[in-house]
Scaffold this motif. Structure first.
Motif, PDB file in Angstrom:
ATOM      1  N   THR A 183       5.449  21.481  37.761  1.00  0.00           N
ATOM      2  CA  THR A 183       6.353  21.232  36.415  1.00  0.00           C
ATOM      3  C   THR A 183       7.188  21.964  36.814  1.00  0.00           C
ATOM      4  O   THR A 183       7.896  23.100  37.671  1.00  0.00           O
TER       5      THR A 183
ATOM      6  N   GLY B 100       7.012  29.646  27.633  1.00  0.00           N
ATOM      7  CA  GLY B 100       7.002  28.873  26.412  1.00  0.00           C
ATOM      8  C   GLY B 100       7.870  27.940  26.389  1.00  0.00           C
ATOM      9  O   GLY B 100       7.786  26.721  25.438  1.00  0.00           O
ATOM     10  N   ASP B 101       8.549  27.106  26.798  1.00  0.00           N
ATOM     11  CA  ASP B 101       9.617  26.872  26.495  1.00  0.00           C
ATOM     12  C   ASP B 101       9.614  25.147  27.037  1.00  0.00           C
ATOM     13  O   ASP B 101       9.195  25.065  28.209  1.00  0.00           O
ATOM     14  N   HIS B 102       9.796  24.380  26.287  1.00  0.00           N
ATOM     15  CA  HIS B 102       9.800  22.909  26.744  1.00  0.00           C
ATOM     16  C   HIS B 102      11.283  22.314  27.320  1.00  0.00           C
ATOM     17  O   HIS B 102      11.334  21.818  27.850  1.00  0.00           O
TER      18      HIS B 102
ATOM     19  N   THR C 198       8.226  28.006  20.174  1.00  0.00           N
ATOM     20  CA  THR C 198       6.957  28.177  20.969  1.00  0.00           C
ATOM     21  C   THR C 198       8.036  28.728  22.332  1.00  0.00           C
ATOM     22  O   THR C 198       7.043  29.370  23.044  1.00  0.00           O
ATOM     23  N   GLU C 199       8.588  29.584  22.295  1.00  0.00           N
ATOM     24  CA  GLU C 199       9.615  30.408  22.933  1.00  0.00           C
ATOM     25  C   GLU C 199       9.380  31.875  23.162  1.00  0.00           C
ATOM     26  O   GLU C 199       8.516  32.587  21.949  1.00  0.00           O
TER      27      GLU C 199
ATOM     28  N   THR D 239      -0.584  32.292  24.071  1.00  0.00           N
ATOM     29  CA  THR D 239      -0.200  31.074  23.127  1.00  0.00           C
ATOM     30  C   THR D 239      -0.903  29.802  23.568  1.00  0.00           C
ATOM     31  O   THR D 239      -1.250  29.789  24.961  1.00  0.00           O
ATOM     32  N   LYS D 240      -0.970  29.096  22.665  1.00  0.00           N
ATOM     33  CA  LYS D 240      -1.059  27.475  22.826  1.00  0.00           C
ATOM     34  C   LYS D 240      -0.433  27.236  24.454  1.00  0.00           C
ATOM     35  O   LYS D 240      -0.391  26.152  24.998  1.00  0.00           O
ATOM     36  N   TRP D 241       0.676  27.375  24.408  1.00  0.00           N
ATOM     37  CA  TRP D 241       2.068  27.867  25.326  1.00  0.00           C
ATOM     38  C   TRP D 241       2.332  28.260  25.816  1.00  0.00           C
ATOM     39  O   TRP D 241       3.063  27.883  27.668  1.00  0.00           O
ATOM     40  N   VAL D 242       1.845  29.281  25.984  1.00  0.00           N
ATOM     41  CA  VAL D 242       1.940  30.314  27.246  1.00  0.00           C
ATOM     42  C   VAL D 242       0.053  30.831  27.805  1.00  0.00           C
ATOM     43  O   VAL D 242      -0.162  31.237  27.020  1.00  0.00           O
ATOM     44  N   GLN D 243       0.231  30.268  28.701  1.00  0.00           N
ATOM     45  CA  GLN D 243      -1.705  30.814  29.229  1.00  0.00           C
ATOM     46  C   GLN D 243      -1.186  31.414  30.432  1.00  0.00           C
ATOM     47  O   GLN D 243      -1.143  30.696  31.445  1.00  0.00           O
TER      48      GLN D 243
ATOM     49  N   GLU E 161      12.763  25.741  20.200  1.00  0.00           N
ATOM     50  CA  GLU E 161      10.962  25.144  19.245  1.00  0.00           C
ATOM     51  C   GLU E 161      10.085  25.614  19.049  1.00  0.00           C
ATOM     52  O   GLU E 161       9.356  25.408  17.875  1.00  0.00           O
TER      53      GLU E 161
END
Length: 186
Positions: free
Chosen positions: A74, A2-4, A12-13, A49-53, A10
């Motif tokens: 990516t 989930g890192d950006h 989200t990690e 999550t929204k960032w990890v699917q 952030e």
């Protein structure tokens, strides 16, 4: 997961501990990169999550994505082939799947592109050094499929030369055996 931005927190990690790493028996650092795959068993499952699917896997060879199908890769790899630094922010490139023979023609006679590999890119955007191990994900019928793992490509990261990815379909049996063996050991 989930890192950006690798240098910023952030929120989200997900920092997850690794229990075991399984590397394919055929893997070597040689040029051919056959068996360029590994599985990581986490100590605890990741949270959706929204960032990890999760992404689906194609289970048989008949389901291959056809040449021209646009997928995404990516990574934090280089965007400038003349600079060794990786990027701070996760990048995404839209890359078309390529015909296997067309891909082989880009690398022959220096390298072999085996059937256990899939090629994508070469049309203006591409994976590059530092993206290795990242996903090649294709969308079909509102589902995302993990089709490949960034393996290798032209060392100059030219956008007109395709990236080569480990084809996950070629390793479905190996992955299933590892997961079944691991469940029996728990």
């Amino acid at each position: 997961m989930g890192d950006h931005d690798i240098y910023q927190r952030e929120g989200t990690e997900q920092l997850l501990k690794v229990e075991t790493i399984y590397v394919h028996d055929a893997y070597s650092r040689s040029v051919d990169r056959v068996g360029d795959i590994g599985l990581i068993k986490l100590r605890q499952p990741a949270r959706d999550t929204k960032w990890v699917q999760p992404a689906c896997l194609l289970t048989n060879d008949e389901e291959r994505f056809q040449p021209g199908h646009v997928c995404a890769t990516t990574g934090w790899g280089r965007t400038n082939p003349d600079v060794d630094d990786i990027e701070d922010v996760l990048r995404q490139a839209e890359v078309p799947v390529l015909d296997h023979n067309m891909c082989q023609n880009n690398y022959w006679p220096m390298y072999n592109v085996f059937d256990s590999m899939v090629c994508a890119g070469g049309m203006g955007s591409n994976s590059c050094k530092g993206d290795s191990g990242g996903p090649l994900v294709c969308r079909k019928n509102n589902r995302y499929y993990l089709v490949g793992i960034t393996s290798w490509g032209d060392t100059r990261c030219k956008p007109n030369i395709p990236g080569v990815y480990t084809r996950l379909q070629s390793y479905i049996t190996w992955m299933a055996n590892i997961m079944n063996q691991d469940q029996c050991n728990d």
